[in-house]
Design a protein around this motif. Structure first.
Motif, short mmCIF file in Angstrom:
data_model
loop_
_atom_site.label_atom_id
_atom_site.label_comp_id
_atom_site.label_asym_id
_atom_site.label_seq_id
_atom_site.Cartn_x
_atom_site.Cartn_y
_atom_site.Cartn_z
N SER A 46 0.30 -1.23 -0.22
CA SER A 46 -0.10 0.36 0.13
C SER A 46 1.23 1.25 0.12
O SER A 46 0.54 2.47 -0.54
N THR A 47 1.85 1.29 0.49
CA THR A 47 3.04 2.52 0.91
C THR A 47 3.89 2.49 -0.79
O THR A 47 3.84 3.59 -1.03
N ARG A 50 0.44 3.51 -2.47
CA ARG A 50 0.61 5.71 -2.79
C ARG A 50 2.19 5.80 -3.06
O ARG A 50 1.60 7.47 -3.55
N GLN A 53 1.80 6.34 -7.13
CA GLN A 53 0.48 8.17 -7.34
C GLN A 53 1.39 9.09 -7.48
O GLN A 53 2.63 9.83 -6.35
N TRP A 58 1.05 13.72 -0.69
CA TRP A 58 1.30 13.07 -0.08
C TRP A 58 2.98 12.79 0.82
O TRP A 58 3.31 13.16 0.77
#
Length: 135
Positions: A46-47, A50, A53, A58
């Motif tokens: 997930s890191t 993210r 992106q 962020w």
């Protein structure tokens, strides 16, 4: 600054995010898979997603081990840029099978993706040694 001298508390969340994105950009150019990148940098999927992106706001907190791993990826990239003149070798070398001692026919990227700090550091050390033609 050596990788061992890095302390995560010295970095803001936005600095951690910038470092992570830089390392992931390099790993992407080395053709590392998501799984390899996550093992090398010791981050979750997930890191990884993210950070990949493009939203600029962020931020992420990283520990000193993760920051050391980022530093080693950046230093490997810097060493490759000093050793090779062409982008094909700068970005292709990590995925090429290497028959020198330590690599024993494996690609540097495969060694780094084992996920332990020793493999990452030793890969850096071997690649950095190329600058002095010590192989």
């Amino acid at each position: 600054m050596t990788a061992a001298a890095i302390q995560a508390q010295d970095f803001s969340k936005s600095q951690c995010a910038a470092g992570l994105r830089a390392a992931l950009n390099i790993l992407d150019k080395w053709k590392a898979s998501c799984e390899q990148a996550c093992h090398i940098l010791r981050i979750s999927r997930s890191t990884y997603t993210r950070a990949s992106q493009k939203e600029s706001a962020w931020e992420v907190s990283l520990d000193s081990d993760q920051m050391q791993r980022i530093s080693l990826v950046l230093n490997i990239h810097a060493a490759l840029r000093l050793v090779f003149d062409n982008p094909e070798n700068v970005y292709g070398f990590p995925s090429m099978k290497n028959h020198n001692e330590f690599f024993n026919g494996r690609a540097p990227l495969d060694i780094m993706a084992q996920g332990d700090m020793i493999s990452l550091y030793e890969t850096f050390r071997r690649i950095d040694a190329l600058r002095g033609a010590q192989w």
